[in-house]
Scaffold this motif. Structure first.
Motif, PDB file in Angstrom:
ATOM      1  N   SER A  91       0.920  -0.983  -0.061  1.00  0.00           N
ATOM      2  CA  SER A  91      -0.121  -0.042  -0.163  1.00  0.00           C
ATOM      3  C   SER A  91       0.790   1.287   0.183  1.00  0.00           C
ATOM      4  O   SER A  91       2.064   1.104   0.337  1.00  0.00           O
ATOM      5  CB  SER A  91      -0.850  -0.035   1.198  1.00  0.00           C
ATOM      6  N   ALA A  92       0.441   2.257  -0.417  1.00  0.00           N
ATOM      7  CA  ALA A  92       1.122   3.545  -0.509  1.00  0.00           C
ATOM      8  C   ALA A  92       0.305   4.938  -0.302  1.00  0.00           C
ATOM      9  O   ALA A  92      -1.046   4.540  -0.535  1.00  0.00           O
ATOM     10  CB  ALA A  92       1.997   3.751  -1.548  1.00  0.00           C
ATOM     11  N   SER A  93       0.966   5.968   0.028  1.00  0.00           N
ATOM     12  CA  SER A  93       0.069   7.043  -0.248  1.00  0.00           C
ATOM     13  C   SER A  93      -0.195   7.730  -1.573  1.00  0.00           C
ATOM     14  O   SER A  93       0.529   7.115  -2.469  1.00  0.00           O
ATOM     15  CB  SER A  93       0.896   8.314   0.651  1.00  0.00           C
ATOM     16  N   VAL A  94      -0.839   8.633  -1.651  1.00  0.00           N
ATOM     17  CA  VAL A  94      -1.284   9.052  -3.004  1.00  0.00           C
ATOM     18  C   VAL A  94      -0.207   9.410  -3.778  1.00  0.00           C
ATOM     19  O   VAL A  94       0.174   9.314  -5.065  1.00  0.00           O
ATOM     20  CB  VAL A  94      -2.314  10.105  -2.877  1.00  0.00           C
ATOM     21  N   ASN A  95       0.940  10.164  -3.200  1.00  0.00           N
ATOM     22  CA  ASN A  95       1.875  10.572  -4.012  1.00  0.00           C
ATOM     23  C   ASN A  95       3.279   9.795  -3.845  1.00  0.00           C
ATOM     24  O   ASN A  95       4.343  10.074  -4.341  1.00  0.00           O
ATOM     25  CB  ASN A  95       2.571  11.933  -3.341  1.00  0.00           C
ATOM     26  N   ALA A  96       3.214   8.532  -3.682  1.00  0.00           N
ATOM     27  CA  ALA A  96       4.166   7.414  -3.524  1.00  0.00           C
ATOM     28  C   ALA A  96       4.087   6.448  -4.684  1.00  0.00           C
ATOM     29  O   ALA A  96       3.010   6.242  -5.197  1.00  0.00           O
ATOM     30  CB  ALA A  96       4.150   6.856  -2.380  1.00  0.00           C
ATOM     31  N   ASP A  97       5.207   5.982  -5.102  1.00  0.00           N
ATOM     32  CA  ASP A  97       5.098   4.896  -6.168  1.00  0.00           C
ATOM     33  C   ASP A  97       4.529   3.717  -5.746  1.00  0.00           C
ATOM     34  O   ASP A  97       4.923   3.176  -4.597  1.00  0.00           O
ATOM     35  CB  ASP A  97       6.391   4.677  -6.714  1.00  0.00           C
ATOM     36  N   ARG A  98       3.735   3.038  -6.340  1.00  0.00           N
ATOM     37  CA  ARG A  98       2.857   2.009  -5.793  1.00  0.00           C
ATOM     38  C   ARG A  98       3.750   0.444  -6.412  1.00  0.00           C
ATOM     39  O   ARG A  98       3.253  -0.566  -6.127  1.00  0.00           O
ATOM     40  CB  ARG A  98       1.572   1.613  -6.298  1.00  0.00           C
ATOM     41  N   LEU A  99       4.649   0.969  -7.334  1.00  0.00           N
ATOM     42  CA  LEU A  99       5.256  -0.463  -8.183  1.00  0.00           C
ATOM     43  C   LEU A  99       6.655  -0.385  -7.317  1.00  0.00           C
ATOM     44  O   LEU A  99       7.040  -1.584  -7.076  1.00  0.00           O
ATOM     45  CB  LEU A  99       5.162  -0.039  -9.461  1.00  0.00           C
ATOM     46  N   THR A 100       7.460   0.431  -7.348  1.00  0.00           N
ATOM     47  CA  THR A 100       8.836   0.537  -6.910  1.00  0.00           C
ATOM     48  C   THR A 100       9.228   0.953  -5.380  1.00  0.00           C
ATOM     49  O   THR A 100       8.612   2.088  -5.211  1.00  0.00           O
ATOM     50  CB  THR A 100       9.612   1.168  -7.772  1.00  0.00           C
ATOM     51  N   PRO A 101       9.739   0.043  -4.856  1.00  0.00           N
ATOM     52  CA  PRO A 101       9.957   0.704  -3.465  1.00  0.00           C
ATOM     53  C   PRO A 101      10.758   1.951  -3.477  1.00  0.00           C
ATOM     54  O   PRO A 101      11.692   1.897  -4.280  1.00  0.00           O
ATOM     55  CB  PRO A 101      10.525  -0.691  -2.704  1.00  0.00           C
ATOM     56  N   LEU A 102      10.605   2.604  -2.370  1.00  0.00           N
ATOM     57  CA  LEU A 102      11.555   3.795  -2.147  1.00  0.00           C
ATOM     58  C   LEU A 102      12.962   3.568  -1.752  1.00  0.00           C
ATOM     59  O   LEU A 102      13.920   4.094  -2.061  1.00  0.00           O
ATOM     60  CB  LEU A 102      10.750   4.912  -1.137  1.00  0.00           C
ATOM     61  N   LEU A 103      13.019   2.487  -0.952  1.00  0.00           N
ATOM     62  CA  LEU A 103      14.517   1.994  -0.567  1.00  0.00           C
ATOM     63  C   LEU A 103      14.715   0.660  -1.090  1.00  0.00           C
ATOM     64  O   LEU A 103      13.907  -0.030  -1.373  1.00  0.00           O
ATOM     65  CB  LEU A 103      14.395   1.864   1.035  1.00  0.00           C
ATOM     66  N   ARG A 104      16.126   0.733  -1.371  1.00  0.00           N
ATOM     67  CA  ARG A 104      16.789  -0.625  -1.816  1.00  0.00           C
ATOM     68  C   ARG A 104      16.820  -1.418  -0.827  1.00  0.00           C
ATOM     69  O   ARG A 104      16.607  -1.048   0.253  1.00  0.00           O
ATOM     70  CB  ARG A 104      18.136  -0.269  -2.619  1.00  0.00           C
TER      71      ARG A 104
END
Length: 455
Positions: A91-104
């Motif tokens: 799940s993610a917020s509206v302004n976040a990418d729903r496919l690629t994680p933010l952190l490696r």
């Protein structure tokens, strides 16, 4: 050849105090600025991390209660992702990418270990860096990671502006503080300069003056009182010495006059053979010594300035030269000199010139020449002889009292050792100076007496 930097000891006390003070302030300002910048950075980062962890705790509560929604509701510009163990975005917020994680994966492990991580904002489609925290949530069998990121571009820019401001204002602030310190130190040292000027004035004039005592009750006030007390003791000792010399010389005049009279009578009557004539030479020399001592004692104890009259010094030179008409060598005045004015005590100047001519006649080989000139701003008198002269290293010593050079130690023809000392004192009282130079042409000695121009 390398030149060495001037030592701090060659600088004035004011400059040394300024350097020490500014150096101390510079170190203190540098440490204070570094501490201020560090504290502000740590405090701002801690606030951002606390806000991010608070938001993460809210999302964890939603996950644990099974009420996690999509999209995740967030406040402001926060970027939130919930990532499962396989690295998929749950799940993610509206302004976040729903496919690629933010952190490696490696960055996620560091964030879960409690380390705050900064990543480029391009991963979330925003400008500036992101400061990211991560916490675990969900059941132990299927844990998930809650990742919360906050934009810190404005904060980073503010920190850079603060650092640049500190770096730019640091030297300007030092200059302002140095200027203030220079004035303050100068004001604090002004009483010391007044003491120095007073001491120089006292040593130059010889009058019974005292050093100025500052009104402030500090160490300089105590120093001025101590120095004035010392001057009182020195004046008392000098007065006792002057009194002793004057009294001794005065008491010697009567027996010397009596001895001279008796020796002259004995010589005229032919009594005692050659002894009266030999003793008369010593008595005459003792008489001159007593008269010189009385003159020096009178000059030393005189507080009042000499009588200042303007007169033609060429006429005085002519009078002095006429007194030596029958001397061992001729004494003459340089021809062609017009009236040359000088201001001073005529009788004291006459005595000074007489002493100089006595010395010149005693040591000259064939002639003594007197001259007076008036260069710009001064009146210069010269007494020149063609004798052996005086070595340059000894020219200052001969002005000391009872100083006699080896070639002037003949007891019959030599002086008392006070002649040039008397000359310097009498010339100084009229505001003049005296110095010894090589004759032109050599050999010989030229005595130059210089007075301010008489208007």
């Amino acid at each position: 050849m390398r030149t060495r930097a001037p030592s701090l000891r060659r600088l004035s006390l004011r400059a040394r105090l300024l350097l020490i003070g500014v150096a101390g302030v510079a170190v203190a300002l540098a440490l204070g600025s570094a501490a201020l910048y560090g504290v502000l950075v740590v405090t701002v980062n801690h606030t951002i991390d606390a806000e991010a962890r608070a938001s993460a705790a809210d999302v964890v509560a939603l996950v644990d209660s099974g009420r996690l929604s999509s999209p995740i509701p967030v406040a402001g510009a926060q970027v939130v992702q919930v990532v499962d163990g396989s690295g998929r975005v749950v799940s993610a917020s509206v302004n976040a990418d729903r496919l690629t994680p933010l952190l490696r994966p490696a960055e996620l492990r560091q964030a879960l270990a409690g380390q705050t991580t900064e990543v480029p904002g391009a991963r979330a489609g925003v400008n500036g860096p992101l400061r990211v925290v991560a916490v675990r949530a969900g059941p132990a069998a299927t844990p998930v990671s809650v990742v919360v990121a906050l934009q810190v571009g404005d904060v980073t820019q503010s920190q850079r502006v603060l650092l640049r401001t500190l770096v730019l204002t640091y030297p300007l602030l030092l200059l302002v503080l140095a200027a203030i310190a220079w004035r303050v130190i100068g004001s604090a040292l002004r009483p010391v300069e007044e003491l120095r000027a007073g001491a120089e004035r006292i040593s130059g004039s010889g009058h019974d003056e005292r050093l100025p005592v500052p009104a402030s009750a500090d160490e300089i006030h105590a120093l001025a009182l101590t120095l004035n007390t010392m001057l009182d003791r020195l004046d008392a000792a000098r007065e006792r010495q002057r009194g002793f010399v004057a009294d001794a010389a005065h008491e010697l005049r009567s027996p010397l006059a009596s001895m001279r009279t008796q020796l002259e009578v004995a010589e005229r009557l032919g009594e005692g053979g050659e002894l009266p004539a030999e003793l008369l030479v010593d008595v005459a020399r003792l008489t001159r010594l007593v008269e010189d001592l009385l003159l020096l004692a009178r000059v030393d104890s005189s507080v009042a300035p000499p009588q200042q009259d303007a007169f033609d010094v060429v006429a005085l030179l002519t009078e002095v030269a006429d007194r030596y008409a029958g001397s061992r060598v001729p004494v003459s005045v340089a021809p062609g000199a017009g009236p040359v004015p000088v201001r001073g005590d005529r009788e004291e100047l006459r005595r000074a010139l007489t002493n100089l001519v006595d010395n010149a006649v005693r040591h000259a080989r064939s002639r003594v020449l007197l001259a007076a000139t008036a260069p710009a701003g001064a009146t210069v008198l010269t007494v020149t002889d063609d004798g052996p002269g005086i070595p340059e290293a000894l020219r200052e010593n001969v002005f000391e009292r009872f100083t006699r050079l080896d070639d002037a130690r003949d007891r019959d023809a030599g002086g008392t050792g006070l002649g040039l000392a008397i000359v310097r004192e009498l010339v100084r009282r009229s505001g003049g100076t005296v110095r010894l130079l090589d004759a032109d042409p050599p050999p010989g000695l030229r005595v130059e007496v210089r007075f301010p121009h008489a208007r």
